[in-house]
Design an enzyme around this catalytic site. Sequence first.
Site, PDB file in Angstrom:
ATOM      1  CG  ASP A  33     116.190  29.174  33.064  1.00 16.31           C
ATOM      2  OD1 ASP A  33     115.367  29.711  32.731  1.00 16.31           O
ATOM      3  OD2 ASP A  33     116.749  29.226  34.105  1.00 16.31           O
ATOM      4  CE1 TYR A  40     120.293  31.846  37.957  1.00 17.24           C
ATOM      5  CE2 TYR A  40     120.138  30.451  36.140  1.00 17.24           C
ATOM      6  CZ  TYR A  40     119.371  31.104  37.245  1.00 17.24           C
ATOM      7  OH  TYR A  40     118.052  30.592  37.576  1.00 17.24           O
ATOM      8  CE  LYS A  92     115.730  32.726  34.885  1.00 21.23           C
ATOM      9  NZ  LYS A  92     117.089  31.767  34.890  1.00 21.23           N
ATOM     10  CG  HIS A 121     116.250  36.375  38.392  1.00 19.69           C
ATOM     11  ND1 HIS A 121     117.458  35.897  38.008  1.00 19.69           N
ATOM     12  CD2 HIS A 121     116.022  35.251  39.095  1.00 19.69           C
ATOM     13  CE1 HIS A 121     117.863  34.664  38.525  1.00 19.69           C
ATOM     14  NE2 HIS A 121     116.938  34.396  39.092  1.00 19.69           N
TER      15      HIS A 121
END
Length: 282
Positions: A48, A53, A78, A111
């Site tokens: 994930d 990120y 996302k 998200h």
Amino acid sequence: MKSFTDKVRLNNGVLMPRHGFGAYKLVDENELHRSLEAAALAGYRLFDTAQFYHNEKYIGDFFRSSNLNREDYFITTKVWNTEQGYDKTLKAFENSLKRLKVDYIDLYLVHWPKIEPFFETWKALERLYDKGLIRAIGVSNFEAHHLDRLMTKANVLPAVDQLETHPYFPNHLLHRYLEELGIVHQAWSPLGRGVALKEPALKKIGKKYGKTPAQVILRWHVQNDISIIPKSEKPERIRENAEIYDFELSREEMLIIQKLNRGERVSHAPDVVYVRTEPEEF
Ligand SMILES: NC(=O)c1ccc[n+]([C@@H]2O[C@H](COP(=O)([O-])OP(=O)(O)OC[C@H]3O[C@@H](n4cnc5c(N)ncnc54)[C@H](OP(=O)(O)O)[C@@H]3O)[C@@H](O)[C@H]2O)c1
């Protein structure tokens, strides 16, 4: 008996590993590589990540150099809040695909819900799904009223809703609603980012089975039919988090953990993001 390699069938028939690896905050290339190596070796097959990120590139590099075939691993990513909207989402997706060095994404999520744009982002996901560039589309941090609003115009129902879920914030009501809709509940921060690990009740239950509080929490999720994506950068914890399929919590123990509910989140309430306009800081 449940097992680590179990897959859940999403509402479009796609099979998704129920137990995956979360990669938030893993931004150091070498550390991330080491963690991914440990996760792949331990048997994790769902990874994930998110545009937000800032590690999609490293994850892409890792899989390029690994001996796993593309169909052997499942990638979730996302679209970030500032990239929502029809054209921006299409572009954000293309960039994620490039960074991850793949031809398709297994699961692509919105998200966070945003009041505007709302439907346009989902339309972009539907378009990418129709083109076969995404195997399943879903949402994250969507509560019942966001889902209800989405369903007034959506052609494709979300397959997954990824939500903050841990003993201090079990999200039971939303879980039941998702079950009714046939949407898989996936827990983010399944360990509550570590905050609940000192709970004496968890230690006591763990002692009985020779398990750690983290393993007890993860097992509790699985017995609640929740998909999990715990994060750790440490190989020994990555392995530990996978070793939860050789014991079973009793009904009483499940209830004891349920009673730890404090309604306490480790992050934002979705509606804080929903109503907010730019800029955003997380
Ligand atoms: N959709 C969203 O909005 C959203 C939001 C947040 C997270 N997520 C996803 O969910 C994943 C998991 O959530 P999270 O990373 O926030 O939190 P988490 O998995 O609940 O907890 C991670 C924390 O627990 C520690 N930990 C992990 N295993 C442990 C163990 N066996 N014993 C003791 N401590 C342990 C980790 O430390 P070490 O790393 O030092 O081991 C880290 O500090 C993320 O990585 C991300 O993929 C999604």
